[in-house]
Design a protein around this motif. Structure first.
Motif, short mmCIF file in Angstrom:
data_model
loop_
_atom_site.label_atom_id
_atom_site.label_comp_id
_atom_site.label_asym_id
_atom_site.label_seq_id
_atom_site.Cartn_x
_atom_site.Cartn_y
_atom_site.Cartn_z
N UNK A 59 0.80 -1.22 0.00
CA UNK A 59 0.00 0.00 0.00
C UNK A 59 0.84 1.27 0.00
N UNK A 60 2.07 1.18 0.46
CA UNK A 60 2.91 2.36 0.62
C UNK A 60 3.99 2.52 -0.44
N UNK A 61 4.47 1.42 -1.02
CA UNK A 61 5.66 1.53 -1.87
C UNK A 61 5.66 0.54 -3.03
N UNK A 62 6.53 0.84 -3.97
CA UNK A 62 6.79 -0.03 -5.10
C UNK A 62 8.31 -0.07 -5.22
N UNK A 63 8.91 -1.22 -4.90
CA UNK A 63 10.37 -1.35 -4.87
C UNK A 63 10.77 -2.40 -5.88
N UNK A 71 18.51 -0.82 -6.74
CA UNK A 71 17.22 -1.00 -6.07
C UNK A 71 16.58 0.36 -6.01
N UNK A 72 15.36 0.48 -6.54
CA UNK A 72 14.67 1.76 -6.59
C UNK A 72 13.32 1.64 -5.88
N UNK A 73 13.05 2.59 -5.00
CA UNK A 73 11.75 2.71 -4.34
C UNK A 73 11.06 3.88 -5.03
N UNK A 74 10.02 3.58 -5.80
CA UNK A 74 9.34 4.62 -6.57
C UNK A 74 7.95 4.90 -5.99
N UNK A 75 7.51 6.12 -6.16
CA UNK A 75 6.19 6.53 -5.71
C UNK A 75 5.13 5.77 -6.51
N UNK A 76 4.22 5.14 -5.82
CA UNK A 76 3.21 4.31 -6.50
C UNK A 76 2.29 5.11 -7.40
N UNK A 77 2.05 6.34 -7.07
CA UNK A 77 1.10 7.14 -7.85
C UNK A 77 1.75 7.80 -9.07
N UNK A 78 3.04 8.19 -8.93
CA UNK A 78 3.67 8.97 -10.00
C UNK A 78 4.79 8.23 -10.72
N UNK A 79 5.39 7.21 -10.09
CA UNK A 79 6.52 6.51 -10.68
C UNK A 79 7.84 7.23 -10.48
N UNK A 80 7.83 8.33 -9.74
CA UNK A 80 9.04 9.10 -9.47
C UNK A 80 9.86 8.39 -8.39
N UNK A 81 11.16 8.17 -8.63
CA UNK A 81 11.99 7.51 -7.62
C UNK A 81 12.07 8.33 -6.33
N UNK A 98 5.41 -4.89 6.62
CA UNK A 98 5.23 -3.68 7.41
C UNK A 98 6.30 -2.67 7.02
N UNK A 99 7.05 -2.20 8.00
CA UNK A 99 8.12 -1.22 7.74
C UNK A 99 9.40 -1.87 7.25
N UNK A 100 9.51 -3.18 7.36
CA UNK A 100 10.75 -3.88 7.02
C UNK A 100 10.87 -4.11 5.52
N UNK A 101 12.11 -4.00 5.00
CA UNK A 101 12.38 -4.21 3.58
C UNK A 101 13.73 -4.90 3.43
N UNK A 102 13.73 -6.03 2.72
CA UNK A 102 14.94 -6.81 2.49
C UNK A 102 15.07 -7.15 1.01
N UNK A 103 16.31 -7.33 0.55
CA UNK A 103 16.55 -7.80 -0.82
C UNK A 103 17.57 -8.93 -0.78
N UNK A 104 17.43 -9.85 -1.72
CA UNK A 104 18.39 -10.94 -1.88
C UNK A 104 19.16 -10.73 -3.17
N UNK A 105 20.47 -11.01 -3.14
CA UNK A 105 21.30 -10.74 -4.31
C UNK A 105 21.73 -12.01 -5.03
N UNK A 106 22.34 -11.80 -6.18
CA UNK A 106 22.83 -12.90 -7.01
C UNK A 106 24.06 -13.59 -6.42
N UNK A 107 24.61 -13.04 -5.36
CA UNK A 107 25.77 -13.67 -4.72
C UNK A 107 25.42 -14.27 -3.36
#
Length: 138
Positions: A59-63, A71-81, A98-107
């Motif tokens: 509901x809050x983000x598009x990552x 890794x880009x967190x863009x505004x869901x309504x406008x697409x602006x990073x 919730x507030x937590x955000x994690x990413x997994x890498x190719x290594x």
């Protein structure tokens, strides 16, 4: 000449076999009836992410993450990073809770992006590309 397969039957729970009844037939619905025509849907915004793979939307983000480690967190309504990070390896999975955000890498590394400052929290040696990770309450 091929014989027809015997008709399946279902027993009621706790029964002794006396109350057998024919199994219910399931109707099939074409996937075309369930899916919208994507060509008719409006494009709200676009974002050039290169060869992207990992995407997380709530509901809050598009990552999104890509093969170059962006890794880009863009505004869901406008697409602006709103925020961008550069990690040392490509990103195939992005997950939030919730507030937590994690990413997994190719290594085989897992980075915590929750604080806004990428921090490696795990390294899975000998594993390589992380296509999926799961978290629960951070």
């Amino acid at each position: 000449k091929a014989k027809a397969a015997p008709r399946a039957s279902a027993k009621r729970a706790g029964g002794d076999g006396e109350n057998e009844q024919p199994a219910a037939k399931r109707s099939r619905v074409s996937a075309d009836l369930c899916l919208p025509d994507l060509k008719k849907l409006p494009v709200l915004w676009s974002f050039e992410a290169g060869t992207g793979f990992g995407v997380f939307v709530d509901d809050e983000r598009c990552v999104m993450g890509n093969e170059e480690g962006l890794v880009a967190d863009v505004d869901r309504k406008t697409g602006v990073p709103k925020t961008c990070y550069r990690l040392p390896a490509g990103v195939k999975c992005v997950v939030g809770d919730g507030d937590f955000l994690y990413v997994g890498t190719n290594k085989g590394s897992v980075f915590d992006l929750t604080s806004g400052n990428p921090r490696m929290v795990a390294e899975i040696r000998g594993f390589g590309e992380l296509y999926w990770i799961d978290i629960y309450r951070g």
